[in-house]
Design an enzyme around this catalytic site. Structure first.
Site, PDB file in Angstrom:
ATOM      1  N   TRP A   1      -0.402 -36.240  -6.702  1.00 24.49           N
ATOM      2  CA  TRP A   1      -0.964 -35.300  -5.733  1.00 24.49           C
ATOM      3  C   TRP A   1      -2.172 -34.570  -6.322  1.00 24.49           C
ATOM      4  O   TRP A   1      -2.341 -34.595  -7.532  1.00 24.49           O
ATOM      5  CB  TRP A   1       0.108 -34.273  -5.301  1.00 24.49           C
ATOM      6  CG  TRP A   1      -0.094 -33.821  -3.897  1.00 24.49           C
ATOM      7  CD1 TRP A   1      -0.567 -32.610  -3.478  1.00 24.49           C
ATOM      8  CD2 TRP A   1       0.141 -34.584  -2.713  1.00 24.49           C
ATOM      9  NE1 TRP A   1      -0.643 -32.582  -2.108  1.00 24.49           N
ATOM     10  CE2 TRP A   1      -0.214 -33.787  -1.616  1.00 24.49           C
ATOM     11  CE3 TRP A   1       0.606 -35.886  -2.468  1.00 24.49           C
ATOM     12  CZ2 TRP A   1      -0.124 -34.228  -0.301  1.00 24.49           C
ATOM     13  CZ3 TRP A   1       0.699 -36.325  -1.154  1.00 24.49           C
ATOM     14  CH2 TRP A   1       0.339 -35.502  -0.093  1.00 24.49           C
TER      15      TRP A   1
ATOM     16  N   ASP B   1      -9.025 -28.267  -3.711  1.00 22.91           N
ATOM     17  CA  ASP B   1      -9.347 -27.452  -2.535  1.00 22.91           C
ATOM     18  C   ASP B   1      -8.210 -27.467  -1.523  1.00 22.91           C
ATOM     19  O   ASP B   1      -7.216 -28.185  -1.707  1.00 22.91           O
ATOM     20  CB  ASP B   1     -10.638 -27.968  -1.887  1.00 22.91           C
ATOM     21  CG  ASP B   1     -10.442 -29.323  -1.215  1.00 22.91           C
ATOM     22  OD1 ASP B   1      -9.685 -30.166  -1.748  1.00 22.91           O
ATOM     23  OD2 ASP B   1     -11.034 -29.537  -0.147  1.00 22.91           O
TER      24      ASP B   1
ATOM     25  N   GLU C   1      -6.935 -30.653  -0.413  1.00 20.09           N
ATOM     26  CA  GLU C   1      -6.241 -31.379  -1.476  1.00 20.09           C
ATOM     27  C   GLU C   1      -6.976 -32.627  -1.928  1.00 20.09           C
ATOM     28  O   GLU C   1      -6.367 -33.602  -2.327  1.00 20.09           O
ATOM     29  CB  GLU C   1      -4.818 -31.766  -1.017  1.00 20.09           C
ATOM     30  CG  GLU C   1      -4.168 -30.736  -0.140  1.00 20.09           C
ATOM     31  CD  GLU C   1      -2.677 -30.942   0.058  1.00 20.09           C
ATOM     32  OE1 GLU C   1      -2.324 -31.734   0.925  1.00 20.09           O
ATOM     33  OE2 GLU C   1      -1.894 -30.323  -0.673  1.00 20.09           O
ATOM     34  N   GLU C   2      -8.291 -32.620  -1.828  1.00 23.80           N
ATOM     35  CA  GLU C   2      -9.041 -33.842  -2.098  1.00 23.80           C
ATOM     36  C   GLU C   2     -10.014 -33.755  -3.259  1.00 23.80           C
ATOM     37  O   GLU C   2     -10.212 -34.723  -3.976  1.00 23.80           O
ATOM     38  CB  GLU C   2      -9.813 -34.250  -0.829  1.00 23.80           C
ATOM     39  CG  GLU C   2      -8.879 -34.676   0.287  1.00 23.80           C
ATOM     40  CD  GLU C   2      -9.581 -34.909   1.604  1.00 23.80           C
ATOM     41  OE1 GLU C   2     -10.766 -34.532   1.734  1.00 23.80           O
ATOM     42  OE2 GLU C   2      -8.951 -35.466   2.508  1.00 23.80           O
TER      43      GLU C   2
ATOM     44  N   GLU D   1      -1.916 -32.305  14.240  1.00 24.41           N
ATOM     45  CA  GLU D   1      -2.925 -31.850  13.293  1.00 24.41           C
ATOM     46  C   GLU D   1      -4.325 -32.069  13.861  1.00 24.41           C
ATOM     47  O   GLU D   1      -5.209 -31.230  13.754  1.00 24.41           O
ATOM     48  CB  GLU D   1      -2.759 -32.624  11.982  1.00 24.41           C
ATOM     49  CG  GLU D   1      -3.740 -32.232  10.897  1.00 24.41           C
ATOM     50  CD  GLU D   1      -3.510 -33.047   9.631  1.00 24.41           C
ATOM     51  OE1 GLU D   1      -3.825 -34.257   9.638  1.00 24.41           O
ATOM     52  OE2 GLU D   1      -2.997 -32.481   8.646  1.00 24.41           O
TER      53      GLU D   1
END
Ligand SMILES: *[C@@H]1O[C@H](CO)[C@@H](O)[C@H](O)[C@H]1NC(C)=O
Ligand SMILES: *[C@@H]1O[C@H](CO)[C@@H](O)[C@H](O)[C@H]1NC(C)=O
Ligand SMILES: *[C@@H]1O[C@H](CO)[C@@H](O)[C@H](O)[C@H]1NC(C)=O
Ligand SMILES: *[C@@H]1O[C@H](CO)[C@@H](O)[C@H](O)[C@H]1NC(C)=O
Ligand SMILES: *[C@@H]1O[C@H](CO)[C@@H](O)[C@H](O)[C@H]1NC(C)=O
Length: 627
Positions: free
Chosen positions: A150, A206, A209-210, A434
């Site tokens: 992750w 960030d 999550e990237e 989403e």
């Protein structure tokens, strides 16, 4: 500002501003949609909170934990994220303070769940002695560690959680419950503030999550948490040494401005990002304070730079080549908005929470102008205003000037037109996923019933209704340090036992760097499994993930800096590497067991690597299932 007086003033002012009119006439339908959507949004939020929410009941979700979405596949969001949960609970706490007292049991459950979660060791580390574990972005819904590969650590979770808990604490104090705040809630907050003070100047992933580096959203929330933390500590007669770095964080926050907009991230390594990103809008609404002047360096939504940044962000998505859904849009009208123009997750679509966030941002600006009693337009913010009111010019317009009312009117219409976008693309049953697809027929996509989509709707509605924070958080007469320093403060981390955390102790750790050559395809991941709790005690489902961030064609390197904890009396690590295949294929696990003599463990929190390996995968390579 009600419709009639806006029309009267507009009519007197100019026919050119008539382009703002259609959205005014849409208002009743936006009003009625909001009314029907509100109970559905609340249902969407509360159904995702354990243990008894309607979408999670009987599925092992720990009390007080909120899952991101009930979706278990494509994508699997049945986890709790510290960031999403904190933003959701900030909205719940706000609504509680605005009068919805039935929410209190949820808030209490959240406090206890977070006190426990803080002590759960995870791939980012542990709470003791250095707080690393607090940077872990997500956990299993039962509150156990998540070991998958992750983007970690993420440093926005602790400040957002602190702000949610501080808001609730301030309420309790106003009701005479300082003693309870001090013994029970402050210890949870103090751990998070320690983390912020110690790591605000370290890179992390960030909110999407990237990308790793520094992120506007994270920095702005870090600043708020330290300022509010210092104020709360003072009220309780305590000290907050970590909070002393707030001016340095504020100083750093200014550096995201590039002369035209806020560069959303300073990214480590190569990337294709131009810096336009919704994180700059979401940061401003999470740091909202209507009681400070719009030029405050806390960078409120009404700050000229924030308004210019807003226009730049929205205009990016006006391009029909990027977003066919916005074909034929006009500049005075809201449109569908996504995270950033280079986004390719699910092909890069609009997100409900960003559309809501854009509306909230504008309602925030209006609320601040009302509080300040004037609107100032400067050369930086002029283009923003001209899109909505072509006669706009620079100057300061107070309560005696018609422009003060005209501008509020056109910005309110503009805000409502973003709500109308959410309305248009929300299915009749009110469920919000989403995303919704940027091409016809614009159907919802990705995680269904996303908690954050619903929470962002409720947060937007609070501001639209003029519900404001009870008090200011930004320090009065705020100024910037002359130069930006990198000062950090070593944190103090203590399990918040009074709120229900187990009294964990400092683990004895050996720091080992595993380095493995293994050629992999995109989507394949590597793990290490073995006879240590850190490696999941041979259970592949909780094996330890290796990182591929230094992987190159020349050297296919996977590595892990292991904070290795061994069972009492065991000094030989036995382990194997395992390839996790995509598309649900079987793992490829090495046949032969490896062994390693573990160096003496240490309890002092030292992170110096004691031993480095140089290994290569033994066994067949993987093959993509092509799904
Ligand atoms: C979404 O939530 C509602 C309850 O608000 C529930 O009835 C519905 O089944 C959920 N849909 C999915 C796909 O989880
Ligand atoms: C640390 O702070 C300095 C000074 O503001 C800044 O230049 C640098 O980019 C910051 N680094 C990180 C990772 O936050
Ligand atoms: C937790 O453990 C530490 C170290 O063993 C001890 O000093 C402390 O008193 C304990 N706290 C509680 C609340 O039991
Ligand atoms: C990965 O690369 C970074 C930056 O080049 C370096 O500092 C770090 O030591 C490398 N890690 C490993 C395990 O090689
Ligand atoms: C891993 O790759 C590097 C770079 O190609 C090489 O120097 C090293 O010997 C390799 N290690 C093993 C165990 O094969």
């Amino acid at each position: 500002m009600h419709v009639l007086s806006t029309l009267a003033v507009l009519g007197a002012a100019s026919v050119q501003s008539a382009q703002a009119l259609p959205s005014l006439f849409q208002q009743p339908s936006v009003d009625s949609w909001i009314k029907t959507q509100l109970p559905l949004a609340w249902k969407g939020i509360l159904c995702n909170i354990g243990p008894d929410g309607c979408n999670v009941k009987g599925q092992g979700v720990a009390p007080g934990l909120v899952i991101a979405s009930p979706s278990r596949s494509d994508p699997d969001y049945f986890y709790t994220w510290t960031r999403d949960a904190a933003l959701t609970f900030k909205t719940i706490v706000d609504d509680f303070i605005f009068g919805n007292k039935a929410l209190q049991p949820y808030i209490e459950g959240y406090i206890h769940s977070q006190a426990k979660l803080q002590t759960v060791s995870n791939p980012s580390g542990s709470l003791l002695p250095n707080g690393h574990g607090l940077g872990e972005p997500k956990y299993h819904a039962d509150g156990s560690r998540y070991n998958g590969n992750w983007g970690r650590p993420q440093r926005d979770g602790p400040p957002l959680r602190a702000v949610a808990l501080i808001t609730y604490s301030n309420y309790l104090i106003s009701k005479g419950q300082s003693a309870r705040v001090k013994t029970e809630i402050w210890p949870v907050i103090a751990n998070d503030l320690s983390y912020v003070g110690q790591y605000w100047n370290s890179s992390g992933f960030d909110l999407w999550e990237e990308v790793s580096g520094s992120s506007f959203f994270t920095t702005q929330n870090q600043y708020r948490s330290l300022v509010e933390g210092a104020t709360l500590a003072k009220t309780l007669g305590l000290s907050c040494p970590s909070c002393s770095v707030a001016p340095q964080v504020l100083c750093f926050l200014q550096s995201y401005w590039n002369g035209k907009f806020f560069t959303a991230n300073f990214i480590t390594g190569t990337h294709n990002r131009g810096g336009v990103d919704a994180n700059t809008i979401l940061g401003a609404i999470a740091s909202f304070d209507p009681y400070v002047p719009c030029d405050s360096p806390s960078l409120q939504p009404c700050h000229p730079r924030s308004l210019a940044n807003f226009k730049n962000f929205v205009d990016t998505f006006r391009d029909p080549a990027l977003y066919p859904i916005n074909q034929g849009n006009v500049k005075s009208q809201g449109i569908a908005l996504g995270r950033y123009p280079e986004d390719f997750y699910y092909n890069g679509n609009p997100w409900y929470l960003i559309v809501h966030g854009a509306a909230e941002f504008l309602y925030d600006a209006i609320a601040a102008w009302k509080q300040q009693g004037s609107i100032t337009i400067d050369s930086t913010s002029l283009p923003f205003f001209k899109d909505l009111y072509p006669l706009a010019r620079t100057g300061t317009f107070g309560r005696l000037h018609p422009a003060f009312y005209i501008l509020q009117g056109v910005v309110k219409s503009y805000a409502d037109s973003f709500v109308a976008v959410s309305q248009k693309y929300t299915p009749k049953d009110g469920t919000q996923a989403e995303q919704f697809v940027k091409t016809a027929p614009f159907a919802p996509i990705s995680a269904a019933n996303l908690t954050w989509s619903y929470a962002s709707f409720v947060g937007m509605k609070h501001r639209r209704d003029g519900h404001l924070p009870p008090k200011s958080w930004v320090p009065k007469g705020l100024t910037l340090p002359k130069t930006c320093e990198r000062t950090t403060v070593q944190g103090v981390y203590v399990p918040a036992t009074a709120a229900g955390a187990p009294n964990v102790t400092i683990p004895c750790i050996s720091t080992i760097r595993l380095q493995l050559n293994a050629s992999t395809y995109y989507g394949e991941n590597l793990y290490v499994t073995g006879n240590s709790p850190t490696l999941g005690n041979w259970d592949l489902d909780v094996a330890y993930p290796l990182m591929s961030s230094n992987y190159t064609a020349e050297r296919p390197l996977w590595y892990a800096d292991l904070p290795l904890e061994m069972p009492e009396g065991v000094t030989t690590l036995k382990y194997k590497y395992a390839r996790q295949q995509d598309c649900g294929q079987d793992w490829i696990v090495e046949e032969e067991e490896r062994t390693l003599e573990v160096p003496q463990c240490r309890k002092d929190g030292s992170e110096v690597v004691q031993l480095e390996t140089d290994e290569a995968f033994r066994g067949p390579g993987g093959k993509s299932g092509g799904c």
